[in-house]
Scaffold this motif. Structure first.
Motif: not given
Length: 212
Positions: A62, A67, A141, A143
């Motif tokens: 992240t 998240a 990020s 993610f």
């Protein structure tokens, strides 16, 4: 004697000569089209599998950003899921209707399929816009890059499916439920059901696990 010898060597007069068989010749078009389309679907699933693997590796990267548990709204995702699952059901009803030559029922079922699919797509786009507004865009990020790539690709497939659905309904209205039209409707149905299966995997591996 010479006549008998000449006849013995003519094609088709010996015991080993080939005989006509009902199994000779190419496969029916319906089988060929379905087989080719299954190959396409399998290649598509392989592509999604690669993106699932990339997401699994990058889901924890992240970079200090938000998240999944901070971004995902399971109620919102649940409504998306219901829309897509019901659209698969109405798509199946439409396919049965056109096979039975019930054209009015076919139009109703595929209109519902389009509305539900478009609703799903609208909800997904609103989710993306909300995440970008929070500063959680795909460049934030690794993610989020993996998330937008995986979920966005599924959304792109839904968009293509809606365009395809509109084309098939127009073609059915113009040409009627002919054999080649019904073959194309069968291929669309397989494609749409495959999107449902992929979405269930997304719901489980991305949203449910990510939210916890």
């Amino acid at each position: 004697m010479s006549a008998q010898i000449g006849t013995a060597h003519l094609p088709g007069h010996g015991h080993g000569a080939p005989t006509a068989s009902s199994s000779d010749g190419p496969a029916p078009i319906r089988i060929t089209v379905a087989y080719g389309f299954w190959i396409f679907l399998l290649s598509d699933i392989i592509m999604f599998s690669a993106l699932f693997a990339a997401y699994a590796v990058l889901s924890g990267q992240t970079a200090g950003g938000p998240a999944g548990r901070e971004l995902f709204e399971l109620r919102h995702v649940g409504i998306e899921t219901l829309c897509l699952l019901f659209s698969s059901y109405t798509c199946g009803l439409g396919l049965l209707a056109v096979e039975r030559r019930q054209i009015r029922a076919f139009y109703v079922a595929f209109a519902l399929t389009f509305v539900l699919g478009a609703t799903f797509l609208g909800l997904e786009l609103s989710e993306f816009v909300g995440m970008v507004a929070q500063g959680a865009g795909p460049s934030r990020s690794a993610f989020l890059s993996a998330f937008f790539s995986l979920v966005g690709l599924h959304g792109a497939h839904v968009t293509v499916g809606l365009i395809w659905l509109g084309f098939l309904v127009a073609q059915t209205a113009v040409r009627g439920p002919r054999d080649f039209v019904r073959r194309r409707l069968l291929c669309f149905s397989l494609f749409w059901h495959a999107l449902d299966i992929i979405w269930v995997a997304l719901l489980t591996l991305v949203y449910l696990l990510g939210a916890h």
